[in-house]
Write a protein that holds these residues in place. Structure first.
Motif, mmCIF file in Angstrom:
data_model
loop_
_atom_site.group_PDB
_atom_site.id
_atom_site.type_symbol
_atom_site.label_atom_id
_atom_site.label_comp_id
_atom_site.label_asym_id
_atom_site.label_seq_id
_atom_site.Cartn_x
_atom_site.Cartn_y
_atom_site.Cartn_z
ATOM 1 N N VAL A 71 0.976 -1.212 -0.029
ATOM 2 C CA VAL A 71 0.216 -0.041 -0.133
ATOM 3 C C VAL A 71 0.933 1.265 0.241
ATOM 4 N N TYR A 107 -4.209 0.850 4.120
ATOM 5 C CA TYR A 107 -3.926 -0.622 4.317
ATOM 6 C C TYR A 107 -4.950 -1.153 5.086
ATOM 7 N N ARG A 116 -8.212 -1.694 2.939
ATOM 8 C CA ARG A 116 -7.904 -2.668 2.155
ATOM 9 C C ARG A 116 -8.206 -4.148 2.726
ATOM 10 N N LEU A 167 -2.549 -9.886 0.994
ATOM 11 C CA LEU A 167 -2.092 -8.705 0.536
ATOM 12 C C LEU A 167 -0.465 -8.647 0.464
#
Length: 153
Positions: free
Chosen positions: A11, A44, A47, A146
């Motif tokens: 991110v 972040y 997400r 991620l």
């Protein structure tokens, strides 16, 4: 952008430095670093589903569980001087029982020059009772995905 300092950060948030962020010492006030870290950290967490969309007067926690900042620190590598466009990166280095440890970097958007490195720890909290709770399993999985890691690895 020379992305070498941020290549491992999933991110990255871009932003310009404003003249008004300069202080009496001729560089951006060091306190701004924590706002840049926060912007990357919130992006972040959005997400991975730890914070929800923000709306005036609405709860931004997910199921009443959300993050609260427990610790943050910064190592200033070099002063930031107007004009410059920056990027702030966030990545997770550790997921504990009820905490998430972030690493942050602030660098030049055009040249990749690193200005600040640091980190933060957030604790997952049930806001209604103000108690620490385990990081939700779906958030753990989202972080591992991620970050490009396998759960538990």
């Amino acid at each position: 952008m020379s992305d070498a300092p941020l290549k491992d950060f999933p991110v990255v948030v871009p932003f310009p430095v404003h003249w008004s962020e300069m202080d009496a010492y001729g560089h951006v006030n060091n306190a701004r670093t924590f706002t840049w870290f926060e912007s990357a950290r919130i992006a972040y967490m959005a997400r991975v589903g730890l914070v929800g969309p923000s709306a005036a007067g609405k709860d931004t926690t997910v199921g009443g569980i959300g993050p609260i900042l427990a610790n943050t620190h910064a190592d200033y590598v070099r002063p930031v001087v107007f004009p410059v466009n920056l990027v702030a990166g966030a990545r997770v280095t550790r997921v504990g029982n009820s905490s998430i440890t972030f690493e942050h970097v602030v660098a030049g958007a055009d040249d990749g020059v690193v200005y600040t490195r640091g980190g933060s720890i957030v604790v997952t909290l049930r806001y209604a009772t103000n108690e620490k709770v385990p990081v939700p399993p779906e958030v753990r999985v989202a972080i591992e995905t991620l970050e490009g890691r396998t759960a538990g690895g």
